[in-house]
Motif scaffolding. Structure first.
Motif, PDB file in Angstrom:
ATOM      1  N   CYS A   1      44.299 152.280 -83.739  1.00  0.00           N
ATOM      2  CA  CYS A   1      42.896 152.021 -84.077  1.00  0.00           C
ATOM      3  C   CYS A   1      42.292 151.024 -83.077  1.00  0.00           C
ATOM      4  O   CYS A   1      42.859 149.954 -82.832  1.00  0.00           O
ATOM      5  CB  CYS A   1      42.791 151.461 -85.497  1.00  0.00           C
ATOM      6  SG  CYS A   1      41.112 150.906 -85.905  1.00  0.00           S
TER       7      CYS A   1
ATOM      8  N   VAL B   1      39.897 149.150 -83.397  1.00  0.00           N
ATOM      9  CA  VAL B   1      39.410 147.910 -84.009  1.00  0.00           C
ATOM     10  C   VAL B   1      40.580 147.011 -84.444  1.00  0.00           C
ATOM     11  O   VAL B   1      40.668 145.848 -84.068  1.00  0.00           O
ATOM     12  CB  VAL B   1      38.493 148.204 -85.222  1.00  0.00           C
ATOM     13  CG1 VAL B   1      37.987 146.903 -85.848  1.00  0.00           C
ATOM     14  CG2 VAL B   1      37.338 149.097 -84.797  1.00  0.00           C
ATOM     15  N   CYS B   2      41.512 147.593 -85.232  1.00  0.00           N
ATOM     16  CA  CYS B   2      42.549 146.732 -85.812  1.00  0.00           C
ATOM     17  C   CYS B   2      43.954 146.986 -85.259  1.00  0.00           C
ATOM     18  O   CYS B   2      44.896 146.270 -85.586  1.00  0.00           O
ATOM     19  CB  CYS B   2      42.563 146.885 -87.335  1.00  0.00           C
ATOM     20  SG  CYS B   2      43.140 148.500 -87.871  1.00  0.00           S
TER      21      CYS B   2
ATOM     22  N   CYS C   1      40.796 153.937 -87.437  1.00  0.00           N
ATOM     23  CA  CYS C   1      41.420 154.251 -88.729  1.00  0.00           C
ATOM     24  C   CYS C   1      40.338 154.449 -89.793  1.00  0.00           C
ATOM     25  O   CYS C   1      39.159 154.196 -89.546  1.00  0.00           O
ATOM     26  CB  CYS C   1      42.375 153.130 -89.129  1.00  0.00           C
ATOM     27  SG  CYS C   1      41.535 151.611 -89.604  1.00  0.00           S
TER      28      CYS C   1
ATOM     29  N   HIS D   1      37.855 151.690 -90.433  1.00  0.00           N
ATOM     30  CA  HIS D   1      36.924 151.267 -89.386  1.00  0.00           C
ATOM     31  C   HIS D   1      36.053 152.390 -88.837  1.00  0.00           C
ATOM     32  O   HIS D   1      35.429 152.235 -87.795  1.00  0.00           O
ATOM     33  CB  HIS D   1      37.698 150.579 -88.265  1.00  0.00           C
ATOM     34  CG  HIS D   1      38.270 149.277 -88.706  1.00  0.00           C
ATOM     35  ND1 HIS D   1      39.624 149.065 -88.814  1.00  0.00           N
ATOM     36  CD2 HIS D   1      37.666 148.152 -89.135  1.00  0.00           C
ATOM     37  CE1 HIS D   1      39.834 147.844 -89.283  1.00  0.00           C
ATOM     38  NE2 HIS D   1      38.670 147.284 -89.487  1.00  0.00           N
TER      39      HIS D   1
HETATM   40 ZN   LIG Z   1      41.337 150.063 -88.033  1.00  0.00          ZN
END
Ligand SMILES: [Zn+2]
Length: 250
Positions: free
Chosen positions: A155, A157-158, A176, A179
């Motif tokens: 992902c 973002v994370c 994911c 997000h």
């Molecule tokens: Zn994520």
């Protein structure tokens, strides 16, 4: 005076020039792709005549010039991707791969890795491996030569790697389920497609024997990779249109 040298190369394309001459673009192993002038090549018995035809590769002789036209003088050893040459379907895939090389690489840009990758891709198609899968691998792995770096691993973002993912053009990578809610550029490829796209973008061609992908997944992969090319690369190759039309013949 410039010396004639030996060099390995793969023909990208050739075209007639005036009555007897030809212009031929060759992807050379040690100097990148270059345009060559081949004099009197259309005369009978000129050994170069065959050596500059599509799907040929070998060791050529010529004068290489970075700033102007190079000259092709002879050929030492020549080979052809025979199966590709004889089969309109396989030659459509191979032509598209060669066109991608031409579009991705600047002239005179030294890129022996791409040379080896191109040659091996064509060899595998010629040996009867699935031309679509080889082409998909080629498309995904040549993206970096177009300056496109995608994160298909985790992902964006994370960093999550175990979730279900969608592809976000905005993030240039997968996101994911947590997000992806606010993202209008989202392409909701199935988790399976993301999985296969990730695998094909990392696989080495030596591992190709172990790949088995269903027709349904192949169709979805085609759509996903087309989406990536529309979004990030934006080239319109006739050979790609031809490939797309070819599906309707079957
Ligand atoms: Zn994520």
């Amino acid at each position: 005076m410039l010396q004639s040298v030996e060099f390995r190369g793969i023909v990208l394309f050739s075209k007639d020039y005036k009555e007897k001459d030809c212009l031929v673009k060759i992807f050379t192993e040690h100097a990148g792709k270059m345009m060559f002038f081949a004099r009197n090549v259309q005369r009978k018995n000129n050994p170069l005549k065959q050596a500059i035809m599509n799907f040929h590769y070998g060791t050529y002789m010529g004068k290489l010039q970075r700033d102007s036209l190079s000259f092709l003088n002879g050929v030492k050893t020549i080979d052809v991707f025979q199966r590709i040459q004889a089969d309109i379907f396989l030659s459509a895939f191979a032509t598209y791969i060669l066109n991608l090389v031409d579009a991705a690489l600047e002239d005179n840009e030294y890129d022996p890795n791409l040379y080896g990758f191109t040659k091996q891709s064509l060899q595998l198609i010629d040996q009867g491996y699935d031309a679509q899968i080889i082409t998909n691998i080629f498309e995904l792995q040549i993206l970096s030569r177009f300056g496109v770096q995608l994160n298909l691993h985790s992902c964006a973002v994370c960093g999550e790697t175990q979730e279900k993912f969608a592809f976000s053009a905005y993030m240039s990578g997968i996101v994911c389920t947590k997000h992806c809610l606010q993202d209008k550029t989202l392409y909701k490829a199935s988790p399976q497609i993301i999985h296969f796209a990730r695998m094909l973008s990392n696989i080495h061609l030596n591992q190709i024997r172990s790949i088995n992908i269903s027709d349904e997944i192949k169709q979805e992969l085609r759509i996903f990779i087309d989406t990536l090319y529309d979004e990030y690369v934006g080239i319109n190759l006739k050979s790609k249109k031809f490939l797309d039309q070819m599906k309707d013949w079957i």
